[in-house]
Design a protein around this motif. Structure first.
Motif, PDB file in Angstrom:
ATOM      1  N   HIS A   1      55.778  27.266-134.810  1.00 46.21           N
ATOM      2  CA  HIS A   1      54.940  26.351-135.418  1.00 46.21           C
ATOM      3  C   HIS A   1      53.470  26.106-134.728  1.00 46.21           C
ATOM      4  O   HIS A   1      52.636  25.327-135.191  1.00 46.21           O
ATOM      5  N   CYS A   2      53.341  26.948-133.687  1.00 44.73           N
ATOM      6  CA  CYS A   2      52.110  26.697-132.897  1.00 44.73           C
ATOM      7  C   CYS A   2      51.758  27.972-132.302  1.00 44.73           C
ATOM      8  O   CYS A   2      52.477  28.799-132.249  1.00 44.73           O
ATOM      9  N   LYS A   3      50.409  27.918-131.527  1.00 46.24           N
ATOM     10  CA  LYS A   3      50.061  29.428-131.152  1.00 46.24           C
ATOM     11  C   LYS A   3      50.797  29.451-129.705  1.00 46.24           C
ATOM     12  O   LYS A   3      50.864  30.620-129.356  1.00 46.24           O
ATOM     13  N   GLY A   4      51.433  28.352-129.071  1.00 44.21           N
ATOM     14  CA  GLY A   4      51.980  28.306-128.022  1.00 44.21           C
ATOM     15  C   GLY A   4      52.310  27.089-127.243  1.00 44.21           C
ATOM     16  O   GLY A   4      51.679  25.900-127.862  1.00 44.21           O
ATOM     17  N   LEU A   5      52.804  27.046-126.111  1.00 46.80           N
ATOM     18  CA  LEU A   5      53.055  26.010-125.453  1.00 46.80           C
ATOM     19  C   LEU A   5      52.404  26.082-124.097  1.00 46.80           C
ATOM     20  O   LEU A   5      52.375  27.038-123.420  1.00 46.80           O
TER      21      LEU A   5
ATOM     22  N   ARG B   1      51.203  29.256-119.732  1.00 43.51           N
ATOM     23  CA  ARG B   1      51.448  29.311-121.156  1.00 43.51           C
ATOM     24  C   ARG B   1      52.447  30.111-121.647  1.00 43.51           C
ATOM     25  O   ARG B   1      52.834  31.140-121.093  1.00 43.51           O
ATOM     26  N   LEU B   2      53.122  29.706-122.587  1.00 43.57           N
ATOM     27  CA  LEU B   2      54.049  30.547-123.447  1.00 43.57           C
ATOM     28  C   LEU B   2      53.656  30.682-124.821  1.00 43.57           C
ATOM     29  O   LEU B   2      53.136  29.798-125.538  1.00 43.57           O
TER      30      LEU B   2
ATOM     31  N   LEU C   1      65.316  30.203-119.368  1.00 39.15           N
ATOM     32  CA  LEU C   1      64.797  30.276-117.954  1.00 39.15           C
ATOM     33  C   LEU C   1      63.404  30.303-117.749  1.00 39.15           C
ATOM     34  O   LEU C   1      63.017  29.641-116.609  1.00 39.15           O
ATOM     35  N   ARG C   2      62.480  30.778-118.527  1.00 34.92           N
ATOM     36  CA  ARG C   2      61.197  30.546-118.372  1.00 34.92           C
ATOM     37  C   ARG C   2      60.816  29.239-118.798  1.00 34.92           C
ATOM     38  O   ARG C   2      59.858  29.108-117.842  1.00 34.92           O
ATOM     39  N   VAL C   3      61.140  28.610-119.551  1.00 34.23           N
ATOM     40  CA  VAL C   3      60.869  27.090-119.775  1.00 34.23           C
ATOM     41  C   VAL C   3      61.351  26.420-118.569  1.00 34.23           C
ATOM     42  O   VAL C   3      60.430  25.675-118.163  1.00 34.23           O
ATOM     43  N   GLU C   4      62.232  26.670-118.213  1.00 34.34           N
ATOM     44  CA  GLU C   4      63.034  25.907-116.951  1.00 34.34           C
ATOM     45  C   GLU C   4      62.064  26.227-115.837  1.00 34.34           C
ATOM     46  O   GLU C   4      61.764  25.393-114.925  1.00 34.34           O
ATOM     47  N   HIS C   5      61.665  27.273-115.567  1.00 36.30           N
ATOM     48  CA  HIS C   5      60.753  27.877-114.542  1.00 36.30           C
ATOM     49  C   HIS C   5      59.641  26.957-114.431  1.00 36.30           C
ATOM     50  O   HIS C   5      59.074  26.280-113.370  1.00 36.30           O
ATOM     51  N   LEU C   6      58.968  26.854-115.383  1.00 33.36           N
ATOM     52  CA  LEU C   6      57.391  26.055-115.698  1.00 33.36           C
ATOM     53  C   LEU C   6      57.639  24.459-115.472  1.00 33.36           C
ATOM     54  O   LEU C   6      57.183  23.734-114.826  1.00 33.36           O
TER      55      LEU C   6
ATOM     56  N   LEU D   1      59.387  17.850-124.904  1.00 32.04           N
ATOM     57  CA  LEU D   1      59.637  19.155-125.359  1.00 32.04           C
ATOM     58  C   LEU D   1      60.798  18.840-126.548  1.00 32.04           C
ATOM     59  O   LEU D   1      60.780  19.563-127.563  1.00 32.04           O
ATOM     60  N   MET D   2      61.842  17.833-126.085  1.00 35.79           N
ATOM     61  CA  MET D   2      62.927  17.726-127.271  1.00 35.79           C
ATOM     62  C   MET D   2      62.400  16.986-128.585  1.00 35.79           C
ATOM     63  O   MET D   2      62.743  17.346-129.575  1.00 35.79           O
ATOM     64  N   GLU D   3      61.521  16.206-128.239  1.00 36.79           N
ATOM     65  CA  GLU D   3      60.892  15.613-129.460  1.00 36.79           C
ATOM     66  C   GLU D   3      60.031  16.557-130.214  1.00 36.79           C
ATOM     67  O   GLU D   3      59.976  16.427-131.375  1.00 36.79           O
TER      68      GLU D   3
END
Length: 144
Positions: free
Chosen positions: A6-10, A21-22, A40-45, A62-64
């Motif tokens: 839904h977006c360019k990234g996080l 940046r993701l 793992l990538r999200v967890e690392h950040l 992030l959950m919301e």
């Protein structure tokens, strides 16, 4: 994962650090939903965020965002979602809800606002994340 469609990234953590940046295009082309590498990538950040309270607020944000994306399949955001900006705005909205006359001195109250936000329940946190998201996405809409 839902948010990435839904977006360019996080951007999780320091928004000036490119490694935080993701990029949705890259993530969606290289990984699949539920893939461990993505988690793992999200967890690392998230683990790079030093403050445990701030890390937890980012997780709740992030959950919301995932819930918003799931409930609004046609939602598209042309830019990156910067969690620092979203969470910072949620803190401000929460503070001004409780202290409606203090918007002109919010900068002076910012530390107290953050302490107050850290003590909110996950439900309250989610409510303010949604309010901040609505405000920021409406603000970004071109005026007609």
């Amino acid at each position: 994962w839902q948010v990435m469609k839904h977006c360019k990234g996080l951007i999780i953590g320091d928004k000036l650090e490119r490694r935080n940046r993701l990029d949705s295009e890259v993530i969606l082309s290289e990984m699949t939903a539920g893939e461990k590498n993505f988690a793992l990538r999200v967890e690392h950040l998230l683990n790079k965020i030093e403050s445990p309270e701030y890390r937890q607020v980012n997780i709740e944000a992030l959950m919301e965002l995932a819930a918003i994306a799931t409930a609004n399949p046609n939602l598209q955001i042309a830019e990156y979602i910067v969690l620092d900006v979203l969470v910072g705005h949620a803190v401000r909205v929460a503070w001004l809800d409780v202290h409606p006359g203090s918007s002109d001195r919010y900068d002076e109250d910012k530390a107290a606002a953050w302490r107050s936000f850290y003590s909110t329940s996950p439900t309250e946190c989610a409510t303010y994340i949604v309010k901040a998201f609505r405000f920021l996405t409406q603000f970004a809409q071109p005026s007609q």
